[in-house]
Motif scaffolding. Sequence first.
Motif, PDB file in Angstrom:
ATOM      1  N   LEU A 200       0.808  -1.219   0.000  1.00 59.68           N
ATOM      2  CA  LEU A 200       0.000   0.000   0.000  1.00 59.68           C
ATOM      3  C   LEU A 200       0.841   1.268   0.000  1.00 59.68           C
ATOM      4  O   LEU A 200       0.334   2.349  -0.279  1.00 59.68           O
ATOM      5  N   SER A 201       2.108   1.151   0.325  1.00 60.81           N
ATOM      6  CA  SER A 201       2.945   2.325   0.516  1.00 60.81           C
ATOM      7  C   SER A 201       4.205   2.324  -0.347  1.00 60.81           C
ATOM      8  O   SER A 201       4.351   3.121  -1.264  1.00 60.81           O
ATOM      9  N   GLN A 202       5.123   1.394  -0.067  1.00 63.00           N
ATOM     10  CA  GLN A 202       6.429   1.438  -0.722  1.00 63.00           C
ATOM     11  C   GLN A 202       6.354   1.165  -2.221  1.00 63.00           C
ATOM     12  O   GLN A 202       7.022   1.833  -3.012  1.00 63.00           O
ATOM     13  N   THR A 203       5.546   0.200  -2.615  1.00 64.19           N
ATOM     14  CA  THR A 203       5.437  -0.093  -4.051  1.00 64.19           C
ATOM     15  C   THR A 203       4.885   1.097  -4.833  1.00 64.19           C
ATOM     16  O   THR A 203       5.466   1.482  -5.860  1.00 64.19           O
ATOM     17  N   PRO A 204       3.791   1.735  -4.404  1.00 62.37           N
ATOM     18  CA  PRO A 204       3.333   2.933  -5.119  1.00 62.37           C
ATOM     19  C   PRO A 204       4.374   4.054  -5.142  1.00 62.37           C
ATOM     20  O   PRO A 204       4.544   4.726  -6.173  1.00 62.37           O
ATOM     21  N   ILE A 205       5.060   4.262  -4.039  1.00 62.96           N
ATOM     22  CA  ILE A 205       6.100   5.296  -3.985  1.00 62.96           C
ATOM     23  C   ILE A 205       7.190   4.995  -5.009  1.00 62.96           C
ATOM     24  O   ILE A 205       7.653   5.892  -5.740  1.00 62.96           O
ATOM     25  N   ASN A 206       7.600   3.747  -5.089  1.00 72.21           N
ATOM     26  CA  ASN A 206       8.644   3.367  -6.044  1.00 72.21           C
ATOM     27  C   ASN A 206       8.186   3.550  -7.487  1.00 72.21           C
ATOM     28  O   ASN A 206       8.984   3.921  -8.360  1.00 72.21           O
ATOM     29  N   ILE A 207       6.914   3.290  -7.748  1.00 73.30           N
ATOM     30  CA  ILE A 207       6.381   3.482  -9.105  1.00 73.30           C
ATOM     31  C   ILE A 207       6.476   4.947  -9.516  1.00 73.30           C
ATOM     32  O   ILE A 207       6.877   5.270 -10.645  1.00 73.30           O
ATOM     33  N   ILE A 208       6.128   5.847  -8.614  1.00 76.89           N
ATOM     34  CA  ILE A 208       6.186   7.274  -8.938  1.00 76.89           C
ATOM     35  C   ILE A 208       7.627   7.742  -9.071  1.00 76.89           C
ATOM     36  O   ILE A 208       7.955   8.536  -9.968  1.00 76.89           O
ATOM     37  N   LYS A 209       8.515   7.257  -8.227  1.00 77.99           N
ATOM     38  CA  LYS A 209       9.930   7.612  -8.363  1.00 77.99           C
ATOM     39  C   LYS A 209      10.460   7.184  -9.728  1.00 77.99           C
ATOM     40  O   LYS A 209      11.175   7.929 -10.403  1.00 77.99           O
ATOM     41  N   LYS A 210      10.090   5.983 -10.145  1.00 79.46           N
ATOM     42  CA  LYS A 210      10.528   5.474 -11.442  1.00 79.46           C
ATOM     43  C   LYS A 210       9.920   6.285 -12.581  1.00 79.46           C
ATOM     44  O   LYS A 210      10.578   6.558 -13.581  1.00 79.46           O
ATOM     45  N   SER A 211       8.663   6.686 -12.410  1.00 82.08           N
ATOM     46  CA  SER A 211       7.989   7.478 -13.447  1.00 82.08           C
ATOM     47  C   SER A 211       8.675   8.819 -13.657  1.00 82.08           C
ATOM     48  O   SER A 211       8.813   9.303 -14.786  1.00 82.08           O
ATOM     49  N   LYS A 212       9.138   9.418 -12.563  1.00 86.43           N
ATOM     50  CA  LYS A 212       9.765  10.742 -12.649  1.00 86.43           C
ATOM     51  C   LYS A 212      11.113  10.713 -13.354  1.00 86.43           C
ATOM     52  O   LYS A 212      11.507  11.697 -14.002  1.00 86.43           O
ATOM     53  N   ILE A 213      11.824   9.592 -13.238  1.00 83.68           N
ATOM     54  CA  ILE A 213      13.153   9.540 -13.851  1.00 83.68           C
ATOM     55  C   ILE A 213      13.148   8.776 -15.178  1.00 83.68           C
ATOM     56  O   ILE A 213      14.162   8.729 -15.863  1.00 83.68           O
ATOM     57  N   ARG A 214      11.992   8.204 -15.546  1.00 81.99           N
ATOM     58  CA  ARG A 214      11.938   7.341 -16.727  1.00 81.99           C
ATOM     59  C   ARG A 214      12.417   8.039 -17.993  1.00 81.99           C
ATOM     60  O   ARG A 214      13.101   7.449 -18.825  1.00 81.99           O
ATOM     61  N   LYS A 215      12.074   9.310 -18.168  1.00 85.68           N
ATOM     62  CA  LYS A 215      12.436  10.004 -19.410  1.00 85.68           C
ATOM     63  C   LYS A 215      13.948  10.177 -19.556  1.00 85.68           C
ATOM     64  O   LYS A 215      14.450  10.415 -20.655  1.00 85.68           O
ATOM     65  N   ASN A 216      14.667  10.041 -18.437  1.00 87.41           N
ATOM     66  CA  ASN A 216      16.125  10.174 -18.490  1.00 87.41           C
ATOM     67  C   ASN A 216      16.855   8.836 -18.604  1.00 87.41           C
ATOM     68  O   ASN A 216      18.077   8.805 -18.712  1.00 87.41           O
TER      69      ASN A 216
END
Length: 226
Positions: A200-216
């Motif tokens: 409920l917490s760490q997995t969603p946070i990791n998804i957003i972190k990955k989304s923010k850096i994906r373009k790089n």
Amino acid sequence: MFFDFHVHGDIQLAKEAKRLGYNGVALIQSSKNYSNEDLSDVTEIEDDFKIFKGIEIFAKNPEDLKKKVQKFRPKVDVLIVNGGNVKINRAACENSQVDILAHPYKNRRDSGINHVLARKASENEVAIELSINSMLKTRSSVRVKTLSQFRQIINLQRKFKFPLIIGSNAHSIYGLRTPQDIITLTKCFDMDLNETIDSLSQTPINIIKKSKIRKNIIVKGVKIVG
């Protein structure tokens, strides 16, 4: 911090999730009727509650899935694949651009995840979703099967360490559950407290972190800096 990354609705549904104790949601549109305008003003309700843009991809076959992932990936924060078909399940687990494979067990006798797919999901950081409404909105005989499918996925997760996420798949306020309710429910399929909180917490946070850096990211492990 608790998140529900599978909510089909609008700002009002997001506000209800906030009232229930969540720190953020992903408002998910279907790839069948996606409208970029519908999400153009979605940002946040308050500083302590975030709303993310999401898409659930319905694909006919692996090639169709690949094309739709390429089309929608730049437009959303959270990309979900509607699972159940074994070929779609595998294609999703093999694609690092996919964030979540939702209900891989849908319309199946087994869990839709085996050792091969579990290993691929782990390698590509594809989260496998357990949908709470899959369990709650079914008759008793189907609920027993769903609980068994959930346990199969959890046992594979403990071995292969792929991300696990819990989503409501809510289409109205009646499909939402408080984080505390979900923590209680997960005991029915043998998840411990730490596993549930991570989902409920760490997995969603990791998804957003990955989304923010994906373009790089050029390839896995290599990204542009500066």
